[in-house]
Design an enzyme around this catalytic site. Structure first.
Site, PDB file in Angstrom:
ATOM      1  CB  CYS A  33      46.589  47.430  14.410  1.00 55.31           C
ATOM      2  SG  CYS A  33      48.225  47.956  15.014  1.00 55.31           S
TER       3      CYS A  33
ATOM      4  CG  HIS B  32      44.901  52.171  14.471  1.00 53.77           C
ATOM      5  ND1 HIS B  32      44.103  51.213  15.066  1.00 53.77           N
ATOM      6  CD2 HIS B  32      46.182  51.805  14.726  1.00 53.77           C
ATOM      7  CE1 HIS B  32      44.876  50.305  15.649  1.00 53.77           C
ATOM      8  NE2 HIS B  32      46.137  50.635  15.458  1.00 53.77           N
TER       9      HIS B  32
END
Length: 239
Positions: free
Chosen positions: A94, A191
């Protein structure tokens, strides 16, 4: 056999428990009798990755990214770029993924120059791309996880995506790509954390690191039944 893991700025980049990715690598090495040394590279120092086998960069929001850029600009960014070109295994998640690119342009038009380690850029969107999602790598590994990002990432012509979207948004919600791959560097919006949920992908990273260092890798199979059951229970995606 011994592998050295560099965990870059765990004091700044650790959204959604992404430190679990390092724990997963450590355990899967330990269970196979492979020694592991993990170096927590906290902020405030300049680092060199010449003796590292796996580098992990976690996620962070805009404020943390600003701090990390300041840290990297002291010379760590040059060592990171060298490690990428030398085929060190790198996993960036990310915000850490975005930092490998050229720049981030916010929804309001402000531009933040990033490391430029890889040829891609990110543009902020008004709507966040959120939810459980799934994608498939070119090795046919099906990866499940959770994405939550406002940035839309676009890859340069010399880069390949990490995978193709099965369900969800991925890099930008348009072209069905997810993440980036270049040599042994992998960036993703996944994630979860990604590696405990996707043990096949964790083993792929370990295998690449062993081959790079020792010229071979013989990983015997581990019992992944609990991990596979957990990811199905959490995501509800039976694929």
């Amino acid at each position: 056999m011994t592998l050295k893991i560099a965990h870059l700025y765990p004091d700044l980049l650790n959204l959604y428990g992404d430190t679990g990715n390092v724990l997963c690598l450590e355990k899967r090495l330990l269970w196979r009798g492979i020694d592991c040394i993990t170096q927590r590279m906290i902020s405030g120092r300049t680092y060199d990755f010449d003796d590292c086998d796996i580098i992990f960069i976690g996620g962070g929001q805009d404020f943390e990214q600003t701090l990390v850029l300041r840290e990297l600009s002291r010379g760590t960014d040059l060592s990171l770029k060298k490690a990428v070109e030398n085929e060190t295994v790198v996993l960036a998640v990310c915000g850490g993924f975005q930092l490998l690119g050229k720049y981030y342009k916010t929804y309001t038009g402000d531009v933040m120059n990033f490391t430029g380690v890889l040829d891609f850029y990110t543009i902020g969107g008004e709507k966040r791309l959120i939810g459980n999602y799934a994608f498939k790598t070119e090795e046919k590994i099906r990866i499940l996880g959770f994405e939550n990002h406002s940035g839309r990432t676009y890859l340069g012509g010399n880069l390949r995506p990490l995978g193709k979207i099965i369900k969800g948004y991925g890099n930008n919600g348009r072209d069905k790509t997810e993440g980036v791959r270049y040599k042994n560097t992998f960036g993703t919006y996944c994630h979860g954390p990604i590696l405990p949920k996707n043990p096949d992908f964790a083993d792929m990273l370990i295998e690449r690191a062993l081959i790079r260092k020792y010229g071979q890798a013989e990983l015997y199979s581990l019992d992944n039944s609990i991990e596979l059951l957990a990811r199905r229970q959490v995501t509800g995606l039976y694929i």
